[in-house]
Structures are given as structure tokens and as C-alpha cells.
Design an enzyme around this catalytic site. Sequence first.
Site, mmCIF file in Angstrom:
data_model
loop_
_atom_site.group_PDB
_atom_site.id
_atom_site.type_symbol
_atom_site.label_atom_id
_atom_site.label_comp_id
_atom_site.label_asym_id
_atom_site.label_seq_id
_atom_site.Cartn_x
_atom_site.Cartn_y
_atom_site.Cartn_z
ATOM 1 N N HIS A 177 0.838 -1.200 0.000
ATOM 2 C CA HIS A 177 0.000 0.000 0.000
ATOM 3 C C HIS A 177 0.877 1.256 0.000
ATOM 4 O O HIS A 177 0.549 2.261 0.646
ATOM 5 C CB HIS A 177 -0.944 0.006 1.213
ATOM 6 C CG HIS A 177 -1.563 -1.337 1.460
ATOM 7 N ND1 HIS A 177 -2.410 -1.940 0.570
ATOM 8 C CD2 HIS A 177 -1.416 -2.214 2.485
ATOM 9 C CE1 HIS A 177 -2.768 -3.126 1.043
ATOM 10 N NE2 HIS A 177 -2.173 -3.320 2.189
ATOM 11 N N CYS A 178 1.992 1.177 -0.724
ATOM 12 C CA CYS A 178 2.939 2.308 -0.810
ATOM 13 C C CYS A 178 3.396 2.761 0.570
ATOM 14 O O CYS A 178 3.628 3.959 0.796
ATOM 15 C CB CYS A 178 2.322 3.476 -1.573
ATOM 16 S SG CYS A 178 1.815 3.035 -3.242
ATOM 17 N N ALA A 179 3.512 1.813 1.505
ATOM 18 C CA ALA A 179 3.861 2.194 2.885
ATOM 19 C C ALA A 179 4.865 1.196 3.469
ATOM 20 O O ALA A 179 4.660 0.650 4.552
ATOM 21 C CB ALA A 179 2.595 2.259 3.730
#
Lengths: 162, 73
Positions: B30-32
Site C-alpha cells: 500500500h505504498c507504505a
Amino acid sequence: MSELSELYQQVILDHNKKPRNFQKLEGANRVSEGFNPLCGDQLTVYMLMDEGLVRELSFVGTGCAISKAAASMMTQAVKGKTREEAQVLFDEFHRMVTGELDVEGEPNRLGRLKIFAGVRDYPARVKCASLPWHTMHAALEGEESVTTENLGPDLTQSAIVE
Amino acid sequence: MLAFVIDEVHPHDVGTILDQEGIAIRAGHHCAQPVMQHFGVPATARASFAFYNTKEEVDQLIAAVQKVIEVFA
């Protein structure tokens, strides 16, 4: 559920739970790392290449069930093979999971690896199955280059270890 | 929004099985990535709810998660 059971077959689930040759290989003379930044799958393949034969092959890493099972069964299939035989298996496996090889209709040497044919119906999962093979292939090719090199668009790096 | 993990099951495998059950979730970083490192997980599965989701659909999600656990038992 028929499609699903085709992807998550018992053999694949078993190799996921108990991956074979899942250890660092002391004495390996080829080490390759494979990484898929999109999903975070990461593995290191250890190879002992001797007189054109893959004497030993092992891996460590993290990933989904498909990538772990693919790596586990790959080590079993490729161990003891010549460089040329390993190359053929790499090509055939890659063509199978991308849907280019009809494993039932065309001659091939995949044997038990045919269990991964179902992956072709899951485009998002193809790289899970092929990452270990790309990484092994980088190790195979390692002899031609003594420098660390980028061998794929986004997948592998290999190095010769003395 | 509900991010979750299932012991011993990679979130991408969760995503594929839920997809087969007709449930769309996201799976991955989640781009995290720093958050994943913080929690020590390779990725997470993430279900998001919208105003049109019903209680029945939440029940379907729970049943599908049970199915994931069965497949990987």
C-alpha cells in the site's frame, strides 16, 4: 472453487509449508538475489556449479505460497542437471506460466513442475512463480560475468562468490 | 478501512482466494513500506468499506477469510 484448487494444489501448499532445500548453502560458488519490489517477494538462490553440473541448489527468502513452492520445487528439479538441461527447464517453465507452452499438448520436460500450469490464469501471480526461476537463471549465467550485473527489467542481480 | 494479516498466509494468497470468492481487497505494501517494516510483516491485506456495502457483504468477507484459513490449514 475448481480454478482455485488448481492454483493452490496440495503439493504447492505442502512445499509452501515445508520448503525443500531451504537453507544457505555453504560452499556455493554462485549466489543470486531476486527481488520483486511490487510485491516484496525476495529470495536468494545458492548454487554449487561444478564441471557444467548444478551439484547443489538451495534458497532462502520470503514470499507468497506460490513463490515459495515454486522455489522449493525448482531446487529439486534443477539439482543434478547440466547447465543446458537447467536452461531448458527455465525456458519451458517460463513459457508455461506465461501461457505460451501448452504442457498437455506439446512435448516438454517439466514433469512435476506442470502443477504450476494454473498460474497462467492468474496474471497478477505469474511473477510470483517465475521470480525463483529468473533468479536461478541469473546464477546459471553468472559464469559469463564476474561483475554484479542487472539481469532483468526488475528482477535479479547475480554475483560470483569466490 | 481494515488492514489485516492471517498467520502463516501471505497477503497475496489471501487476495487471490478472496477474489475467487467475489471479494475485492488490496494486498501488498500500500505504498507504505516503512509501516510494514515497523510491524515486521511482508505486506498486509486491506479491506475498504464504502457507503454501499451491506452487513451481508461483511459476513461474506468473514466467510471468505475462514476459507483462506481452511485452504492453508
